[in-house]
Design a protein around this motif. Structure first.
Motif, PDB file in Angstrom:
ATOM      1  N   MET A 180       0.839  -1.195   0.000  1.00 43.15           N
ATOM      2  CA  MET A 180       0.000   0.000   0.000  1.00 43.15           C
ATOM      3  C   MET A 180       0.878   1.251   0.000  1.00 43.15           C
ATOM      4  O   MET A 180       0.451   2.295  -0.416  1.00 43.15           O
ATOM      5  CB  MET A 180      -0.936  -0.026   1.201  1.00 43.15           C
ATOM      6  CG  MET A 180      -2.047   0.988   1.108  1.00 43.15           C
ATOM      7  SD  MET A 180      -3.144   1.020   2.521  1.00 43.15           S
ATOM      8  CE  MET A 180      -3.997  -0.513   2.373  1.00 43.15           C
ATOM      9  N   GLY A 181       2.088   1.188   0.478  1.00 43.38           N
ATOM     10  CA  GLY A 181       2.968   2.350   0.455  1.00 43.38           C
ATOM     11  C   GLY A 181       2.745   3.273   1.633  1.00 43.38           C
ATOM     12  O   GLY A 181       1.955   2.997   2.524  1.00 43.38           O
ATOM     13  N   LEU A 182       3.461   4.375   1.600  1.00 43.05           N
ATOM     14  CA  LEU A 182       3.362   5.355   2.672  1.00 43.05           C
ATOM     15  C   LEU A 182       2.005   6.031   2.687  1.00 43.05           C
ATOM     16  O   LEU A 182       1.459   6.365   1.640  1.00 43.05           O
ATOM     17  CB  LEU A 182       4.422   6.443   2.492  1.00 43.05           C
ATOM     18  CG  LEU A 182       5.879   6.048   2.672  1.00 43.05           C
ATOM     19  CD1 LEU A 182       6.778   7.218   2.294  1.00 43.05           C
ATOM     20  CD2 LEU A 182       6.144   5.625   4.093  1.00 43.05           C
ATOM     21  N   MET A 183       1.476   6.260   3.878  1.00 42.16           N
ATOM     22  CA  MET A 183       0.264   7.075   3.965  1.00 42.16           C
ATOM     23  C   MET A 183       0.685   8.533   3.901  1.00 42.16           C
ATOM     24  O   MET A 183       1.857   8.861   4.082  1.00 42.16           O
ATOM     25  CB  MET A 183      -0.523   6.768   5.237  1.00 42.16           C
ATOM     26  CG  MET A 183       0.140   7.214   6.518  1.00 42.16           C
ATOM     27  SD  MET A 183      -0.825   6.796   7.982  1.00 42.16           S
ATOM     28  CE  MET A 183      -2.189   7.916   7.829  1.00 42.16           C
TER      29      MET A 183
ATOM     30  N   GLU B 176      -5.051   1.142  11.590  1.00 43.63           N
ATOM     31  CA  GLU B 176      -5.775   0.396  10.559  1.00 43.63           C
ATOM     32  C   GLU B 176      -4.840  -0.070   9.453  1.00 43.63           C
ATOM     33  O   GLU B 176      -4.984  -1.165   8.930  1.00 43.63           O
ATOM     34  CB  GLU B 176      -6.925   1.223  10.003  1.00 43.63           C
ATOM     35  CG  GLU B 176      -8.064   1.345  10.994  1.00 43.63           C
ATOM     36  CD  GLU B 176      -9.281   2.065  10.434  1.00 43.63           C
ATOM     37  OE1 GLU B 176      -9.299   2.375   9.222  1.00 43.63           O
ATOM     38  OE2 GLU B 176     -10.205   2.297  11.221  1.00 43.63           O
ATOM     39  N   ARG B 177      -3.874   0.751   9.089  1.00 45.94           N
ATOM     40  CA  ARG B 177      -2.899   0.345   8.067  1.00 45.94           C
ATOM     41  C   ARG B 177      -2.046  -0.809   8.579  1.00 45.94           C
ATOM     42  O   ARG B 177      -1.750  -1.738   7.843  1.00 45.94           O
ATOM     43  CB  ARG B 177      -2.029   1.518   7.641  1.00 45.94           C
ATOM     44  CG  ARG B 177      -2.792   2.518   6.775  1.00 45.94           C
ATOM     45  CD  ARG B 177      -1.915   3.676   6.383  1.00 45.94           C
ATOM     46  NE  ARG B 177      -0.885   3.266   5.450  1.00 45.94           N
ATOM     47  CZ  ARG B 177      -0.979   3.359   4.128  1.00 45.94           C
ATOM     48  NH1 ARG B 177      -2.065   3.834   3.587  1.00 45.94           N
ATOM     49  NH2 ARG B 177       0.008   2.975   3.360  1.00 45.94           N
ATOM     50  N   LYS B 178      -1.653  -0.769   9.852  1.00 52.64           N
ATOM     51  CA  LYS B 178      -0.879  -1.871  10.426  1.00 52.64           C
ATOM     52  C   LYS B 178      -1.690  -3.161  10.378  1.00 52.64           C
ATOM     53  O   LYS B 178      -1.163  -4.214  10.031  1.00 52.64           O
ATOM     54  CB  LYS B 178      -0.482  -1.561  11.870  1.00 52.64           C
ATOM     55  CG  LYS B 178       0.685  -0.635  12.008  1.00 52.64           C
ATOM     56  CD  LYS B 178       1.020  -0.431  13.478  1.00 52.64           C
ATOM     57  CE  LYS B 178       2.170   0.531  13.636  1.00 52.64           C
ATOM     58  NZ  LYS B 178       2.470   0.818  15.050  1.00 52.64           N
ATOM     59  N   ASP B 179      -2.984  -3.062  10.744  1.00 55.34           N
ATOM     60  CA  ASP B 179      -3.850  -4.242  10.722  1.00 55.34           C
ATOM     61  C   ASP B 179      -3.975  -4.814   9.313  1.00 55.34           C
ATOM     62  O   ASP B 179      -3.912  -6.018   9.118  1.00 55.34           O
ATOM     63  CB  ASP B 179      -5.252  -3.899  11.246  1.00 55.34           C
ATOM     64  CG  ASP B 179      -5.275  -3.687  12.752  1.00 55.34           C
ATOM     65  OD1 ASP B 179      -4.289  -4.044  13.426  1.00 55.34           O
ATOM     66  OD2 ASP B 179      -6.285  -3.152  13.252  1.00 55.34           O
ATOM     67  N   GLU B 180      -4.168  -3.939   8.330  1.00 54.66           N
ATOM     68  CA  GLU B 180      -4.344  -4.393   6.950  1.00 54.66           C
ATOM     69  C   GLU B 180      -3.062  -4.958   6.352  1.00 54.66           C
ATOM     70  O   GLU B 180      -3.096  -5.910   5.596  1.00 54.66           O
ATOM     71  CB  GLU B 180      -4.843  -3.237   6.064  1.00 54.66           C
ATOM     72  CG  GLU B 180      -6.293  -2.938   6.277  1.00 54.66           C
ATOM     73  CD  GLU B 180      -6.790  -1.849   5.337  1.00 54.66           C
ATOM     74  OE1 GLU B 180      -6.078  -1.483   4.394  1.00 54.66           O
ATOM     75  OE2 GLU B 180      -7.921  -1.405   5.557  1.00 54.66           O
ATOM     76  N   GLU B 181      -1.955  -4.319   6.658  1.00 58.24           N
ATOM     77  CA  GLU B 181      -0.697  -4.716   6.040  1.00 58.24           C
ATOM     78  C   GLU B 181       0.087  -5.706   6.868  1.00 58.24           C
ATOM     79  O   GLU B 181       1.009  -6.351   6.358  1.00 58.24           O
ATOM     80  CB  GLU B 181       0.176  -3.474   5.806  1.00 58.24           C
ATOM     81  CG  GLU B 181      -0.431  -2.516   4.818  1.00 58.24           C
ATOM     82  CD  GLU B 181       0.405  -1.258   4.633  1.00 58.24           C
ATOM     83  OE1 GLU B 181       1.458  -1.132   5.288  1.00 58.24           O
ATOM     84  OE2 GLU B 181       0.009  -0.414   3.828  1.00 58.24           O
ATOM     85  N   GLY B 182      -0.230  -5.785   8.152  1.00 58.47           N
ATOM     86  CA  GLY B 182       0.527  -6.655   9.025  1.00 58.47           C
ATOM     87  C   GLY B 182       1.953  -6.154   9.221  1.00 58.47           C
ATOM     88  O   GLY B 182       2.865  -6.922   9.482  1.00 58.47           O
TER      89      GLY B 182
ATOM     90  N   ASP C 287       4.478  -2.173   9.829  1.00 66.58           N
ATOM     91  CA  ASP C 287       4.561  -0.753  10.155  1.00 66.58           C
ATOM     92  C   ASP C 287       4.126   0.058   8.936  1.00 66.58           C
ATOM     93  O   ASP C 287       4.650  -0.158   7.841  1.00 66.58           O
ATOM     94  CB  ASP C 287       6.003  -0.415  10.532  1.00 66.58           C
ATOM     95  CG  ASP C 287       6.183   1.020  10.998  1.00 66.58           C
ATOM     96  OD1 ASP C 287       5.397   1.889  10.585  1.00 66.58           O
ATOM     97  OD2 ASP C 287       7.119   1.266  11.776  1.00 66.58           O
ATOM     98  N   PRO C 288       3.144   0.990   9.060  1.00 66.69           N
ATOM     99  CA  PRO C 288       2.646   1.743   7.906  1.00 66.69           C
ATOM    100  C   PRO C 288       3.665   2.694   7.314  1.00 66.69           C
ATOM    101  O   PRO C 288       3.453   3.234   6.239  1.00 66.69           O
ATOM    102  CB  PRO C 288       1.446   2.499   8.460  1.00 66.69           C
ATOM    103  CG  PRO C 288       1.721   2.614   9.908  1.00 66.69           C
ATOM    104  CD  PRO C 288       2.477   1.360  10.286  1.00 66.69           C
ATOM    105  N   LYS C 289       4.754   2.922   7.984  1.00 65.12           N
ATOM    106  CA  LYS C 289       5.772   3.817   7.439  1.00 65.12           C
ATOM    107  C   LYS C 289       6.713   3.060   6.523  1.00 65.12           C
ATOM    108  O   LYS C 289       7.701   3.603   6.039  1.00 65.12           O
ATOM    109  CB  LYS C 289       6.532   4.501   8.574  1.00 65.12           C
ATOM    110  CG  LYS C 289       5.643   5.402   9.394  1.00 65.12           C
ATOM    111  CD  LYS C 289       6.376   5.932  10.599  1.00 65.12           C
ATOM    112  CE  LYS C 289       5.376   6.481  11.578  1.00 65.12           C
ATOM    113  NZ  LYS C 289       5.789   6.309  12.938  1.00 65.12           N
ATOM    114  N   GLY C 290       6.451   1.774   6.297  1.00 65.06           N
ATOM    115  CA  GLY C 290       7.235   0.999   5.353  1.00 65.06           C
ATOM    116  C   GLY C 290       8.455   0.340   5.966  1.00 65.06           C
ATOM    117  O   GLY C 290       9.301  -0.180   5.256  1.00 65.06           O
ATOM    118  N   ARG C 291       8.578   0.336   7.284  1.00 68.36           N
ATOM    119  CA  ARG C 291       9.754  -0.287   7.924  1.00 68.36           C
ATOM    120  C   ARG C 291       9.498  -1.734   8.200  1.00 68.36           C
ATOM    121  O   ARG C 291       8.430  -2.218   8.306  1.00 68.36           O
ATOM    122  CB  ARG C 291      10.076   0.422   9.242  1.00 68.36           C
ATOM    123  CG  ARG C 291      10.607   1.789   9.000  1.00 68.36           C
ATOM    124  CD  ARG C 291      11.053   2.405  10.312  1.00 68.36           C
ATOM    125  NE  ARG C 291      10.514   3.743  10.325  1.00 68.36           N
ATOM    126  CZ  ARG C 291      10.043   4.355  11.371  1.00 68.36           C
ATOM    127  NH1 ARG C 291      10.031   3.787  12.527  1.00 68.36           N
ATOM    128  NH2 ARG C 291       9.596   5.562  11.310  1.00 68.36           N
TER     129      ARG C 291
END
Length: 162
Positions: free
Chosen positions: A1-4, A150-156, A158-162
């Motif tokens: 999904m990439g960076l928010m 929510e991004r962490k939940d969806e992507e499993g 860190d939403p910052k891409g780490r």
């Protein structure tokens, strides 16, 4: 999904500085979108300048926003489209747009437009208060926390891409 990202519909927006500051606190990239008559630059944010024209900044945001991005806007129509794309939208006075309030807001906007066209004089917006800035900041912080979770939940991840 990439960076928010936090997108700021900056033409006439009184909370650009607060939005950029909150984005920095959460390490979320911020993009200020304005037309050539309102060129706005802030340290810590990218600026996207679009040609002058009705809704030019709105269309630029709409074409770039992704699911779970946050958009700061006073425009109910843009907010509705952002929600439809799976993003979040917040008004500079701290109102978080949602599926439960957007239809009512759009209906009120349409009614006000009809009244103005019929010659009815409408009151302008209330004067902005310091408490409006505090409420906006508080709600944007909460929205950032929600979007990150929510991004962490969806992507499993860190939403910052780490």
């Amino acid at each position: 999904m990439g960076l928010m990202k936090i997108w700021i519909d900056a033409d006439g927006c009184p909370v650009v500085d607060i939005a950029v500051q909150v984005a920095g606190e959460f390490h979320i990239p911020a993009c200020i979108v304005c037309d050539t008559s309102h060129y706005i630059i802030r340290e810590g944010a990218e600026t996207l300048t679009v040609s002058e024209g009705k809704d030019a900044a709105d269309f630029a945001i709409l074409n770039r926003v992704r699911k779970k991005d946050i958009v700061v806007t006073q425009d109910y129509g843009l907010a509705a489209l952002i929600l439809a794309k799976g993003g979040y939208a917040i008004h500079p006075k701290g109102l978080i747009y949602s599926e439960t309030n957007i239809d009512r807001l759009l209906a009120q906007r349409q009614l006000a437009q009809k009244m103005r066209l019929a010659g009815v004089r409408m009151k302008g917006p209330k004067k902005r208060l310091a408490t409006d800035d505090l409420l906006f900041r508080e709600r944007l912080v909460g929205l950032c926390r929600t979007a990150i979770a929510e991004r962490k939940d969806e992507e499993g991840q860190d939403p910052k891409g780490r």
